[in-house]
Design a protein around this motif. Structure first.
Motif, PDB file in Angstrom:
ATOM      1  N   LEU A 123       3.021  10.022  15.293  1.00  0.00           N
ATOM      2  CA  LEU A 123       2.239   9.439  14.210  1.00  0.00           C
ATOM      3  C   LEU A 123       3.234   9.064  13.116  1.00  0.00           C
ATOM      4  O   LEU A 123       3.682   9.905  12.350  1.00  0.00           O
ATOM      5  CB  LEU A 123       1.202  10.444  13.716  1.00  0.00           C
ATOM      6  N   PHE A 124       3.615   7.808  13.116  1.00  0.00           N
ATOM      7  CA  PHE A 124       4.692   7.307  12.271  1.00  0.00           C
ATOM      8  C   PHE A 124       4.222   7.053  10.842  1.00  0.00           C
ATOM      9  O   PHE A 124       4.913   7.372   9.888  1.00  0.00           O
ATOM     10  CB  PHE A 124       5.258   6.033  12.908  1.00  0.00           C
ATOM     11  N   HIS A 125       3.058   6.429  10.693  1.00  0.00           N
ATOM     12  CA  HIS A 125       2.484   6.124   9.377  1.00  0.00           C
ATOM     13  C   HIS A 125       0.985   6.375   9.418  1.00  0.00           C
ATOM     14  O   HIS A 125       0.320   5.996  10.387  1.00  0.00           O
ATOM     15  CB  HIS A 125       2.668   4.649   9.017  1.00  0.00           C
ATOM     16  N   LEU A 126       0.469   6.938   8.351  1.00  0.00           N
ATOM     17  CA  LEU A 126      -0.971   7.012   8.112  1.00  0.00           C
ATOM     18  C   LEU A 126      -1.154   6.997   6.606  1.00  0.00           C
ATOM     19  O   LEU A 126      -0.841   7.974   5.929  1.00  0.00           O
ATOM     20  CB  LEU A 126      -1.595   8.268   8.729  1.00  0.00           C
ATOM     21  N   PHE A 127      -1.626   5.868   6.099  1.00  0.00           N
ATOM     22  CA  PHE A 127      -1.773   5.697   4.656  1.00  0.00           C
ATOM     23  C   PHE A 127      -3.145   5.120   4.341  1.00  0.00           C
ATOM     24  O   PHE A 127      -3.614   4.217   5.022  1.00  0.00           O
ATOM     25  CB  PHE A 127      -0.687   4.759   4.112  1.00  0.00           C
ATOM     26  N   VAL A 128      -3.742   5.661   3.294  1.00  0.00           N
ATOM     27  CA  VAL A 128      -5.044   5.223   2.823  1.00  0.00           C
ATOM     28  C   VAL A 128      -4.923   4.963   1.327  1.00  0.00           C
ATOM     29  O   VAL A 128      -4.282   5.751   0.606  1.00  0.00           O
ATOM     30  CB  VAL A 128      -6.118   6.299   3.101  1.00  0.00           C
ATOM     31  N   GLY A 129      -5.523   3.882   0.853  1.00  0.00           N
ATOM     32  CA  GLY A 129      -5.482   3.559  -0.573  1.00  0.00           C
ATOM     33  C   GLY A 129      -5.985   4.716  -1.424  1.00  0.00           C
ATOM     34  O   GLY A 129      -6.890   5.455  -1.032  1.00  0.00           O
ATOM     35  N   ARG A 130      -5.400   4.868  -2.597  1.00  0.00           N
ATOM     36  CA  ARG A 130      -5.703   6.010  -3.469  1.00  0.00           C
ATOM     37  C   ARG A 130      -7.194   6.201  -3.718  1.00  0.00           C
ATOM     38  O   ARG A 130      -7.694   7.321  -3.697  1.00  0.00           O
ATOM     39  CB  ARG A 130      -5.031   5.821  -4.830  1.00  0.00           C
ATOM     40  N   ALA A 131      -7.907   5.133  -3.992  1.00  0.00           N
ATOM     41  CA  ALA A 131      -9.337   5.224  -4.323  1.00  0.00           C
ATOM     42  C   ALA A 131     -10.170   5.761  -3.165  1.00  0.00           C
ATOM     43  O   ALA A 131     -11.299   6.194  -3.365  1.00  0.00           O
ATOM     44  CB  ALA A 131      -9.864   3.864  -4.759  1.00  0.00           C
ATOM     45  N   LEU A 132      -9.600   5.754  -1.964  1.00  0.00           N
ATOM     46  CA  LEU A 132     -10.347   6.174  -0.777  1.00  0.00           C
ATOM     47  C   LEU A 132      -9.902   7.529  -0.237  1.00  0.00           C
ATOM     48  O   LEU A 132     -10.404   7.972   0.794  1.00  0.00           O
ATOM     49  CB  LEU A 132     -10.216   5.104   0.313  1.00  0.00           C
ATOM     50  N   HIS A 133      -8.979   8.188  -0.921  1.00  0.00           N
ATOM     51  CA  HIS A 133      -8.529   9.507  -0.465  1.00  0.00           C
ATOM     52  C   HIS A 133      -9.705  10.473  -0.416  1.00  0.00           C
ATOM     53  O   HIS A 133     -10.581  10.455  -1.273  1.00  0.00           O
ATOM     54  CB  HIS A 133      -7.445  10.066  -1.390  1.00  0.00           C
ATOM     55  N   GLY A 134      -9.722  11.310   0.607  1.00  0.00           N
ATOM     56  CA  GLY A 134     -10.737  12.347   0.724  1.00  0.00           C
ATOM     57  C   GLY A 134     -12.091  11.884   1.223  1.00  0.00           C
ATOM     58  O   GLY A 134     -13.053  12.643   1.199  1.00  0.00           O
ATOM     59  N   GLN A 135     -12.181  10.654   1.720  1.00  0.00           N
ATOM     60  CA  GLN A 135     -13.468  10.124   2.163  1.00  0.00           C
ATOM     61  C   GLN A 135     -13.573   9.965   3.682  1.00  0.00           C
ATOM     62  O   GLN A 135     -14.528   9.395   4.181  1.00  0.00           O
ATOM     63  CB  GLN A 135     -13.739   8.782   1.479  1.00  0.00           C
ATOM     64  N   HIS A 165     -14.256  -5.016   2.544  1.00  0.00           N
ATOM     65  CA  HIS A 165     -14.522  -6.240   1.784  1.00  0.00           C
ATOM     66  C   HIS A 165     -13.322  -7.194   1.842  1.00  0.00           C
ATOM     67  O   HIS A 165     -12.955  -7.819   0.848  1.00  0.00           O
ATOM     68  CB  HIS A 165     -14.888  -5.921   0.335  1.00  0.00           C
ATOM     69  N   GLY A 166     -12.684  -7.257   3.011  1.00  0.00           N
ATOM     70  CA  GLY A 166     -11.576  -8.172   3.230  1.00  0.00           C
ATOM     71  C   GLY A 166     -10.235  -7.710   2.702  1.00  0.00           C
ATOM     72  O   GLY A 166      -9.242  -8.420   2.840  1.00  0.00           O
ATOM     73  N   ARG A 167     -10.165  -6.530   2.120  1.00  0.00           N
ATOM     74  CA  ARG A 167      -8.905  -6.028   1.567  1.00  0.00           C
ATOM     75  C   ARG A 167      -8.430  -4.818   2.358  1.00  0.00           C
ATOM     76  O   ARG A 167      -9.237  -4.020   2.840  1.00  0.00           O
ATOM     77  CB  ARG A 167      -9.083  -5.636   0.099  1.00  0.00           C
ATOM     78  N   LEU A 168      -7.120  -4.652   2.450  1.00  0.00           N
ATOM     79  CA  LEU A 168      -6.547  -3.521   3.164  1.00  0.00           C
ATOM     80  C   LEU A 168      -6.969  -2.215   2.498  1.00  0.00           C
ATOM     81  O   LEU A 168      -6.788  -2.026   1.300  1.00  0.00           O
ATOM     82  CB  LEU A 168      -5.021  -3.625   3.188  1.00  0.00           C
ATOM     83  N   ALA A 169      -7.533  -1.298   3.296  1.00  0.00           N
ATOM     84  CA  ALA A 169      -7.956   0.011   2.794  1.00  0.00           C
ATOM     85  C   ALA A 169      -7.031   1.115   3.287  1.00  0.00           C
ATOM     86  O   ALA A 169      -6.851   2.135   2.619  1.00  0.00           O
ATOM     87  CB  ALA A 169      -9.390   0.295   3.239  1.00  0.00           C
ATOM     88  N   GLY A 170      -6.447   0.923   4.479  1.00  0.00           N
ATOM     89  CA  GLY A 170      -5.549   1.913   5.048  1.00  0.00           C
ATOM     90  C   GLY A 170      -5.014   1.438   6.374  1.00  0.00           C
ATOM     91  O   GLY A 170      -5.471   0.423   6.906  1.00  0.00           O
ATOM     92  N   PHE A 171      -4.029   2.172   6.900  1.00  0.00           N
ATOM     93  CA  PHE A 171      -3.488   1.816   8.208  1.00  0.00           C
ATOM     94  C   PHE A 171      -2.817   3.010   8.849  1.00  0.00           C
ATOM     95  O   PHE A 171      -2.490   3.993   8.194  1.00  0.00           O
ATOM     96  CB  PHE A 171      -2.528   0.616   8.118  1.00  0.00           C
ATOM     97  N   LEU A 209       0.830  -1.202   0.000  1.00  0.00           N
ATOM     98  CA  LEU A 209       0.000   0.000   0.000  1.00  0.00           C
ATOM     99  C   LEU A 209       0.868   1.256   0.000  1.00  0.00           C
ATOM    100  O   LEU A 209       0.635   2.180  -0.783  1.00  0.00           O
ATOM    101  CB  LEU A 209      -0.944   0.010   1.210  1.00  0.00           C
ATOM    102  N   VAL A 210       1.881   1.284   0.846  1.00  0.00           N
ATOM    103  CA  VAL A 210       2.745   2.465   0.911  1.00  0.00           C
ATOM    104  C   VAL A 210       3.504   2.645  -0.401  1.00  0.00           C
ATOM    105  O   VAL A 210       3.599   3.763  -0.917  1.00  0.00           O
ATOM    106  CB  VAL A 210       3.721   2.395   2.100  1.00  0.00           C
ATOM    107  N   LEU A 211       4.030   1.570  -0.947  1.00  0.00           N
ATOM    108  CA  LEU A 211       4.779   1.687  -2.205  1.00  0.00           C
ATOM    109  C   LEU A 211       3.895   2.198  -3.335  1.00  0.00           C
ATOM    110  O   LEU A 211       4.357   2.940  -4.205  1.00  0.00           O
ATOM    111  CB  LEU A 211       5.424   0.355  -2.566  1.00  0.00           C
ATOM    112  N   ASP A 212       2.609   1.845  -3.317  1.00  0.00           N
ATOM    113  CA  ASP A 212       1.692   2.362  -4.331  1.00  0.00           C
ATOM    114  C   ASP A 212       1.514   3.875  -4.200  1.00  0.00           C
ATOM    115  O   ASP A 212       1.207   4.560  -5.170  1.00  0.00           O
ATOM    116  CB  ASP A 212       0.330   1.665  -4.226  1.00  0.00           C
ATOM    117  N   LEU A 213       1.713   4.392  -3.011  1.00  0.00           N
ATOM    118  CA  LEU A 213       1.548   5.830  -2.752  1.00  0.00           C
ATOM    119  C   LEU A 213       2.849   6.610  -2.901  1.00  0.00           C
ATOM    120  O   LEU A 213       2.889   7.812  -2.620  1.00  0.00           O
ATOM    121  CB  LEU A 213       0.976   6.032  -1.343  1.00  0.00           C
TER     122      LEU A 213
END
Length: 153
Positions: free
Chosen positions: A81-93, A66-72, A20-24
């Motif tokens: 606050l060391f990490h806060l990442f959210v999948g691209r499709a969910l940004h701003g929600q 739906h069983g898939r990682l959305a963020g962490f 997830l992080v590498l995708d961002l």
């Protein structure tokens, strides 16, 4: 947003966290392709997430949809606050805020007096401002990444 599930992260989550992080990466590095940030990548990939998950001073929570990682989110030493990442499709929600509120509340319950720090990427700076963080110094840049140190409380 009712279809999100939140739970503590486990060692088994490490590869998905790193992916997830590498995708961002384009949001995190000065060069969108990550040029010059090779050292940084070794601190965020799946192997790095596994190292952090094994350390007692890191507390991770994940959100799945739906069983898939959305963020962490990950807090270090109950205050950074060391990490806060959210999948691209969910940004701003609002998922980032939900993760932050859960981590913050757990830290407060564990004795944090209400003081938190974060090193905000340029992309995340507005979000952290909305959470109440304020810059504590100028923007810094080195080894292919840039950040602004911030504090809440």
């Amino acid at each position: 947003m009712d279809d999100f599930r939140f739970r503590p992260a486990t060692i088994a989550d490490a590869p998905a966290l790193g992916a997830l992080v590498l995708d961002l990466l384009p949001y995190l590095t000065i060069d969108p392709e990550g040029k010059g940030a090779e050292e940084f990548v070794t601190h965020i990939d799946g192997a790095a997430q596994l190292r952090y998950l094994r350390q007692p001073n890191f507390r991770y929570r994940v959100a799945t949809q739906h069983g898939r990682l959305a963020g962490f989110i990950a807090l270090r030493d109950n205050s950074h606050l060391f990490h806060l990442f959210v999948g691209r499709a969910l940004h701003g929600q609002g998922l980032g805020r939900r993760l932050w509120e859960q981590a913050r509340d757990a830290a407060l319950a564990a004795g944090n007096p209400g003081v938190f720090t974060v090193n905000a990427s340029d992309h995340a700076l507005p979000m952290y401002r909305r959470f109440g963080f304020e810059p504590t110094g100028p923007r810094e840049a080195q080894r292919g990444i840039a950040w602004t140190p911030m504090r809440l409380g």
